[in-house]
Design a protein around this motif. Structure first.
Motif, PDB file in Angstrom:
ATOM      1  N   ALA A 189     -17.888 -60.639 -28.461  1.00 27.69           N
ATOM      2  CA  ALA A 189     -18.474 -61.573 -28.964  1.00 27.69           C
ATOM      3  C   ALA A 189     -18.372 -61.960 -30.317  1.00 27.69           C
ATOM      4  N   PRO A 190     -18.065 -62.858 -31.219  1.00 31.39           N
ATOM      5  CA  PRO A 190     -17.237 -63.102 -32.468  1.00 31.39           C
ATOM      6  C   PRO A 190     -18.135 -61.542 -33.074  1.00 31.39           C
ATOM      7  N   ASP A 191     -19.271 -61.149 -33.165  1.00 31.88           N
ATOM      8  CA  ASP A 191     -19.559 -60.099 -34.334  1.00 31.88           C
ATOM      9  C   ASP A 191     -18.963 -58.921 -33.786  1.00 31.88           C
ATOM     10  N   ALA A 192     -18.242 -58.911 -32.011  1.00 25.38           N
ATOM     11  CA  ALA A 192     -18.249 -57.889 -32.217  1.00 25.38           C
ATOM     12  C   ALA A 192     -16.613 -56.650 -32.696  1.00 25.38           C
ATOM     13  N   LEU A 193     -16.748 -55.547 -32.652  1.00 20.64           N
ATOM     14  CA  LEU A 193     -15.505 -54.908 -33.545  1.00 20.64           C
ATOM     15  C   LEU A 193     -14.760 -54.643 -31.914  1.00 20.64           C
ATOM     16  N   VAL A 194     -13.148 -55.305 -31.818  1.00 22.13           N
ATOM     17  CA  VAL A 194     -12.119 -55.156 -30.789  1.00 22.13           C
ATOM     18  C   VAL A 194     -11.292 -53.884 -31.184  1.00 22.13           C
ATOM     19  N   ILE A 195     -11.564 -52.932 -30.559  1.00 14.16           N
ATOM     20  CA  ILE A 195     -10.559 -52.316 -30.286  1.00 14.16           C
ATOM     21  C   ILE A 195      -9.607 -51.987 -29.369  1.00 14.16           C
ATOM     22  N   ASP A 196      -8.449 -52.232 -29.280  1.00 13.44           N
ATOM     23  CA  ASP A 196      -7.109 -52.023 -28.339  1.00 13.44           C
ATOM     24  C   ASP A 196      -6.450 -50.886 -28.398  1.00 13.44           C
ATOM     25  N   THR A 197      -6.729 -49.721 -27.556  1.00 12.10           N
ATOM     26  CA  THR A 197      -6.906 -48.642 -26.781  1.00 12.10           C
ATOM     27  C   THR A 197      -5.053 -48.192 -26.289  1.00 12.10           C
ATOM     28  N   SER A 198      -4.598 -49.412 -26.461  1.00  8.50           N
ATOM     29  CA  SER A 198      -3.357 -49.554 -25.289  1.00  8.50           C
ATOM     30  C   SER A 198      -2.581 -48.228 -25.738  1.00  8.50           C
TER      31      SER A 198
END
Ligand code: CDP
Ligand code: CDP
Length: 219
Positions: A189-198
């Motif tokens: 969603a445009p208002d989501a916080l994206v967390i890359d957990t790699s």
């Protein structure tokens, strides 16, 4: 107050791990929406029918038995593949939508006055379709290789004779189906916080998420 946390992302990104910890921390009820699609997929497979067959999949979604949600068969790779096939059928998604929204609207999980109303739901379209007004949206992702390694390790630990190349291929196929479908495709969603957990531990992901959530709750 009512706290809805929408948590989306691809397979094995760490959604369930984070969702369970957040549910414990904020004392919220938790719904793993992938289990619903897996249960529908397995119900169709058990009839010997291809899960992509629309009428059988819709009938299974409309008469979903809650006991199937705890059946170990839904957790297999075949269950995941079947889930992503039934999940591409709009009428299946529609049949599961009210159920998910009712869950999100439930009263506090505990009755001691400490718990907040609300819920945490994880899946693919929680922030975009199921709960588009959720005050907190997280999109949990990781590289394809990191995710396939995690799934491979889980299967090895369970004693299931897994082949890494096969796990990777299954995941690529499922990701492609989830991202390319016409209805409710996997997207942040445009208002989501994206967390890359790699390259993150589960503890690091949890710390980043609660820092973000507490800041929103305080505002
Ligand atoms: O729910 P989802 O399929 O997104 O993933 P999960 O079941 O929470 O996590 C998949 C696997 O990755 C589990 O074995 C977790 O322990 C592991 N994991 C990890 O290695 N590092 C993280 N930051 C999060 C999860
Ligand atoms: O555990 P993992 O992340 O591998 O998958 P899951 O969350 O159990 O979801 C299984 C499949 O159900 C996904 O590949 C999607 O096709 C579908 N799904 C969906 O379309 N929408 C959701 N809200 C949750 C799952």
């Amino acid at each position: 107050m009512s706290l809805i946390i929408a948590l989306d992302g691809p397979a094995a990104a760490g959604k369930g791990t984070l969702a369970r910890r957040l549910a414990g921390h904020y004392r919220l009820a938790y719904l793993d929406t992938g289990a619903l699609y897996r249960a529908v997929g397995v119900a169709v497979m058990r009839q010997g029918i291809d899960p992509a067959q629309e009428s059988a999949a819709v009938a299974a979604a409309e008469s979903l038995s809650p006991s199937l949600l705890n059946d170990p068969e839904i957790r297999t790779e075949a269950g995941g593949q079947a889930a992503s096939k039934v999940a591409a059928i709009p009428a299946v998604r529609a049949a599961l939508l009210d159920w998910q929204r009712r869950f999100a609207a439930q009263p506090p999980a505990a009755t001691d006055g400490q718990a907040m109303a609300g819920a945490i739901l994880d899946g693919r379209d929680i922030g975009t379709v199921v709960c588009p007004d959720a005050p907190i949206k997280l999109f949990i992702t990781a590289s394809m290789e990191a995710r396939a390694q995690r799934r491979f390790k889980e299967l090895q630990e369970k004693g299931a004779g897994a082949i890494y190349a096969r796990v990777l291929q299954d995941m690529q196929e499922r990701d492609a189906r989830d991202q390319e479908r016409a209805v409710a495709p996997l997207t942040a969603a445009p208002d989501a916080l994206v967390i890359d957990t790699s390259a993150m531990t589960a503890d690091e992901v949890f710390d980043q998420a609660i820092t973000y959530i507490d800041r929103i709750l305080a505002a």
